[in-house]
Scaffold this motif. Structure first.
Motif, mmCIF file in Angstrom:
data_model
loop_
_atom_site.group_PDB
_atom_site.id
_atom_site.type_symbol
_atom_site.label_atom_id
_atom_site.label_comp_id
_atom_site.label_asym_id
_atom_site.label_seq_id
_atom_site.Cartn_x
_atom_site.Cartn_y
_atom_site.Cartn_z
ATOM 1 N N LEU A 50 9.213 21.142 -7.006
ATOM 2 C CA LEU A 50 7.870 20.621 -7.282
ATOM 3 C C LEU A 50 7.911 19.600 -8.416
ATOM 4 C CD1 LEU A 50 5.690 23.866 -7.060
ATOM 5 C CD2 LEU A 50 5.974 22.066 -5.338
ATOM 6 N N ALA A 51 8.747 19.881 -9.427
ATOM 7 C CA ALA A 51 8.877 18.940 -10.542
ATOM 8 C C ALA A 51 9.482 17.629 -10.058
ATOM 9 C CB ALA A 51 9.738 19.553 -11.649
ATOM 10 N N TRP A 52 10.511 17.734 -9.205
ATOM 11 C CA TRP A 52 11.118 16.522 -8.631
ATOM 12 C C TRP A 52 10.072 15.733 -7.857
ATOM 13 C CZ3 TRP A 52 15.734 14.418 -9.617
ATOM 14 C CH2 TRP A 52 16.780 15.222 -10.097
ATOM 15 N N ALA A 53 9.327 16.431 -6.986
ATOM 16 C CA ALA A 53 8.343 15.757 -6.133
ATOM 17 C C ALA A 53 7.243 15.094 -6.966
ATOM 18 C CB ALA A 53 7.737 16.752 -5.149
ATOM 19 N N LEU A 54 6.756 15.806 -7.996
ATOM 20 C CA LEU A 54 5.703 15.248 -8.842
ATOM 21 C C LEU A 54 6.180 13.997 -9.580
ATOM 22 C CD1 LEU A 54 4.174 18.532 -10.343
ATOM 23 C CD2 LEU A 54 3.027 16.920 -8.802
ATOM 24 N N LEU A 55 7.401 14.060 -10.107
ATOM 25 C CA LEU A 55 7.927 12.913 -10.842
ATOM 26 C C LEU A 55 8.187 11.732 -9.916
ATOM 27 C CD1 LEU A 55 10.265 14.756 -13.339
ATOM 28 C CD2 LEU A 55 8.351 13.287 -13.946
ATOM 29 N N LEU A 56 8.678 12.009 -8.720
ATOM 30 C CA LEU A 56 8.911 10.928 -7.759
ATOM 31 C C LEU A 56 7.593 10.282 -7.344
ATOM 32 C CD1 LEU A 56 11.706 12.596 -5.600
ATOM 33 C CD2 LEU A 56 11.942 10.504 -6.957
ATOM 34 N N LEU A 57 6.572 11.127 -7.124
ATOM 35 C CA LEU A 57 5.256 10.600 -6.757
ATOM 36 C C LEU A 57 4.666 9.771 -7.895
ATOM 37 C CD1 LEU A 57 2.987 10.589 -4.623
ATOM 38 C CD2 LEU A 57 2.065 12.642 -5.735
ATOM 39 N N ALA A 58 4.812 10.275 -9.110
ATOM 40 C CA ALA A 58 4.271 9.564 -10.267
ATOM 41 C C ALA A 58 5.048 8.288 -10.560
ATOM 42 C CB ALA A 58 4.291 10.472 -11.489
ATOM 43 N N SER A 59 6.294 8.212 -10.113
ATOM 44 C CA SER A 59 7.096 7.020 -10.352
ATOM 45 C C SER A 59 6.487 5.785 -9.692
ATOM 46 C CB SER A 59 8.521 7.221 -9.807
ATOM 47 O OG SER A 59 9.235 8.144 -10.588
ATOM 48 N N VAL A 60 5.714 5.986 -8.619
ATOM 49 C CA VAL A 60 5.141 4.839 -7.907
ATOM 50 C C VAL A 60 4.173 4.060 -8.802
ATOM 51 C CG1 VAL A 60 3.786 4.113 -5.917
ATOM 52 C CG2 VAL A 60 5.490 5.942 -5.669
ATOM 53 N N PRO A 61 3.128 4.695 -9.366
ATOM 54 C CA PRO A 61 2.240 3.908 -10.243
ATOM 55 C C PRO A 61 2.918 3.469 -11.536
ATOM 56 C CG PRO A 61 1.616 6.223 -10.269
ATOM 57 C CD PRO A 61 2.608 6.069 -9.168
ATOM 58 N N VAL A 62 3.853 4.268 -12.059
ATOM 59 C CA VAL A 62 4.552 3.882 -13.283
ATOM 60 C C VAL A 62 5.379 2.622 -13.039
ATOM 61 C CG1 VAL A 62 6.333 4.536 -14.954
ATOM 62 C CG2 VAL A 62 4.613 6.209 -14.248
ATOM 63 N N ARG A 379 -4.549 -2.253 -12.568
ATOM 64 C CA ARG A 379 -5.114 -1.455 -13.652
ATOM 65 C C ARG A 379 -5.283 -0.004 -13.210
ATOM 66 N NH1 ARG A 379 -10.647 -2.970 -17.020
ATOM 67 N NH2 ARG A 379 -10.302 -1.517 -18.754
ATOM 68 N N GLY A 380 -5.678 0.217 -11.960
ATOM 69 C CA GLY A 380 -5.795 1.572 -11.430
ATOM 70 C C GLY A 380 -4.469 2.307 -11.472
ATOM 71 N N ASN A 381 -3.382 1.609 -11.126
ATOM 72 C CA ASN A 381 -2.047 2.208 -11.221
ATOM 73 C C ASN A 381 -1.747 2.635 -12.648
ATOM 74 O OD1 ASN A 381 -1.296 1.966 -8.505
ATOM 75 N ND2 ASN A 381 -0.536 -0.119 -8.785
ATOM 76 N N ALA A 382 -2.137 1.784 -13.599
ATOM 77 C CA ALA A 382 -1.870 2.095 -15.005
ATOM 78 C C ALA A 382 -2.638 3.327 -15.459
ATOM 79 C CB ALA A 382 -2.222 0.893 -15.877
ATOM 80 N N VAL A 383 -3.859 3.503 -14.968
ATOM 81 C CA VAL A 383 -4.671 4.672 -15.325
ATOM 82 C C VAL A 383 -4.017 5.949 -14.802
ATOM 83 C CG1 VAL A 383 -6.874 5.843 -14.926
ATOM 84 C CG2 VAL A 383 -6.834 3.393 -15.470
ATOM 85 N N VAL A 384 -3.620 5.936 -13.530
ATOM 86 C CA VAL A 384 -2.978 7.111 -12.927
ATOM 87 C C VAL A 384 -1.670 7.434 -13.649
ATOM 88 C CG1 VAL A 384 -1.918 8.024 -10.834
ATOM 89 C CG2 VAL A 384 -4.042 6.708 -10.685
ATOM 90 N N ALA A 385 -0.872 6.405 -13.914
ATOM 91 C CA ALA A 385 0.412 6.600 -14.592
ATOM 92 C C ALA A 385 0.207 7.177 -15.985
ATOM 93 C CB ALA A 385 1.160 5.269 -14.675
ATOM 94 N N SER A 386 -0.801 6.704 -16.703
ATOM 95 C CA SER A 386 -1.060 7.190 -18.061
ATOM 96 C C SER A 386 -1.465 8.660 -18.060
ATOM 97 C CB SER A 386 -2.161 6.351 -18.722
ATOM 98 O OG SER A 386 -1.757 5.004 -18.864
#
Length: 421
Positions: A50-62, A379-386
């Motif tokens: 789950l940690a891998w999946a969450l980080l991979l998903l979050a990597s997109v907006p980051v 900007r939306g990507n930046a909000v999600v990433a933050s």
């Protein structure tokens, strides 16, 4: 920070999308592939998926945020440059110190990961592992001193072999995945997923490193975006595949195996797997060290240009010239880090966690700058990433003391410099 590269002044022989992707791939898909599956499994068991999946998903907006920032404001100062534009010089100073501290910590950790892996493959002891690790670090410094174009050419070759090795490992190991290896799924509780995520962040903190190379792209806007997209696709496929086969094939031992990739390759190829694992360790370590040293050296030179660090120590950014004085400064910092490591005072796990805390602070500041500097979907990507990165920082716990202390020192130094001027 003043811009180091303006429209129409980008180097004619600058980085292209493929070479840029290779440099970025080295930063993100580094030696974390060697040791992090074990560290994450030890923290959360199968729930580390789950940690891998969450980080991979979050990597997109980051990744998208930093590609947009690097294309819009290309500069060797990277996140510090964005922070100076979006906020002020004090925040930029804190970011600079965080990243410059993280580079020697991170490349030393990467070198040790590679050294320990090679030692395990050859049946050698810890002294040999240390020697190999620091030898790899010296080689990375030498290659960076030769220049970014030389580094890029070698990175293309090593990245090709590295990706091939990981694809082969995942493919041949997938048939040995057992469903019972994933039960119990969360043996240490669901909170352990957050703990595993802070460890794994070491493997996902390379996106901000590309921004330090943004001014070296022939076309920072399109080149950096294409390089990021290509890297993101490869990283998601390879990291998730490696995590699944590590847990599914090794089962409960995944959290205690010091060399899971070596074990997988030996199971698949017998004695030949030892040679393949040794090659993988060399390439993954070398690629990550090269990418971070290139980024750190350019940041140091940009700080020297802007007077944020003494030019006698780090030099300054000069178009068409390699930041060798800044590279030498990073080398001296690595020697300082090596002393407690060799003395057994600092462990590999400690280096990884400290680096993760620093880079999480850098990355969050960069995405917060993106909220102020970008518009529309970017900007939306930046909000999600933050939002995601704020959660990662919370799970760093007591380690937040490190960026807090370093950041406070940087702000005080920046204030003293203004008063003195």
């Amino acid at each position: 920070m003043e811009e180091n590269a303006r429209p129409g002044t980008h180097p004619a022989r600058g980085l292209g999308a493929v070479t840029g992707a290779v440099m970025l791939l080295g930063a993100v898909l580094g030696p974390g592939a060697l040791a992090l599956p074990t560290l994450a499994a030890d923290a959360a068991g199968p729930a580390s998926l789950l940690a891998w999946a969450l980080l991979l998903l979050a990597s997109v907006p980051v990744a998208a945020t930093f590609a947009a920032l690097g294309g819009t404001h290309p500069d060797g100062g990277g996140v510090a440059h964005f922070a100076a534009i979006a906020f002020d010089g004090r925040i930029a100073a804190a970011v600079s110190w965080w990243f410059l501290t993280a580079v020697p910590l991170g490349v030393t950790a990467a070198a040790l990961m590679g050294g320990h892996y090679i030692a395990a493959a050859l049946g050698a002891g810890p002294g040999f592992a240390m020697g190999v690790g620091f030898g790899l670090l010296v080689a990375s410094f030498a290659l960076n001193a030769a220049g970014l174009h030389a580094t890029g050419r070698i990175q293309v070759l090593t990245a090709t072999v590295m990706v091939t090795l990981l694809v082969v490992t995942v493919t041949v190991s997938f048939g040995g995945v057992r469903s019972e290896a994933f039960t119990p799924f969360a043996p240490h509780g669901w909170g352990s997923v957050g703990t595993a995520a802070t460890v794994l962040f070491f493997a996902f903190a390379g996106w901000e490193a590309a921004t330090h190379l943004s001014a070296d792209f022939a076309d920072p806007v399109r080149g950096l975006r294409r390089a990021t997209t290509l890297t993101l696709a490869l990283v998601i496929a390879l990291y998730l595949g490696l995590a699944v086969v590590t847990l599914g094939v090794l089962g409960p031992s995944a959290g205690s195996d010091p060399a899971p990739l070596l074990t997988l390759l030996r199971r698949a190829f017998g004695p030949t797997g030892t040679a393949l694992a040794t090659a993988a360790a060399l390439l993954l370590t070398f690629g990550a060290s090269n990418a971070y040293l290139a980024s750190g050296a350019r940041l140091g030179a940009a700080l020297g240009r802007d007077g944020a660090l003494p030019r006698r120590l780090v030099g300054r950014t000069t178009p068409g010239r390699e930041p060798r004085r800044s590279l030498a400064f990073l080398g001296a910092c690595c020697l300082v880090v090596a002393v407690p490591v060799l003395g057994g005072v600092v462990t590999l796990d400690g280096l990884v966690r400290a680096t993760s805390a620093l880079l999480a602070a850098v990355t969050l500041t960069g995405t917060l700058a993106g909220i102020r500097l970008l518009r529309g979907r970017q900007r939306g990507n930046a909000v999600v990433a933050s939002a995601f990165l704020a959660v990662v920082l919370v799970f760093c716990g007591a380690l937040l003391v490190i960026p807090a202390v370093i950041g406070a020192a940087a702000v005080l130094a920046a204030g003293s410099a203004r008063v003195g001027s």
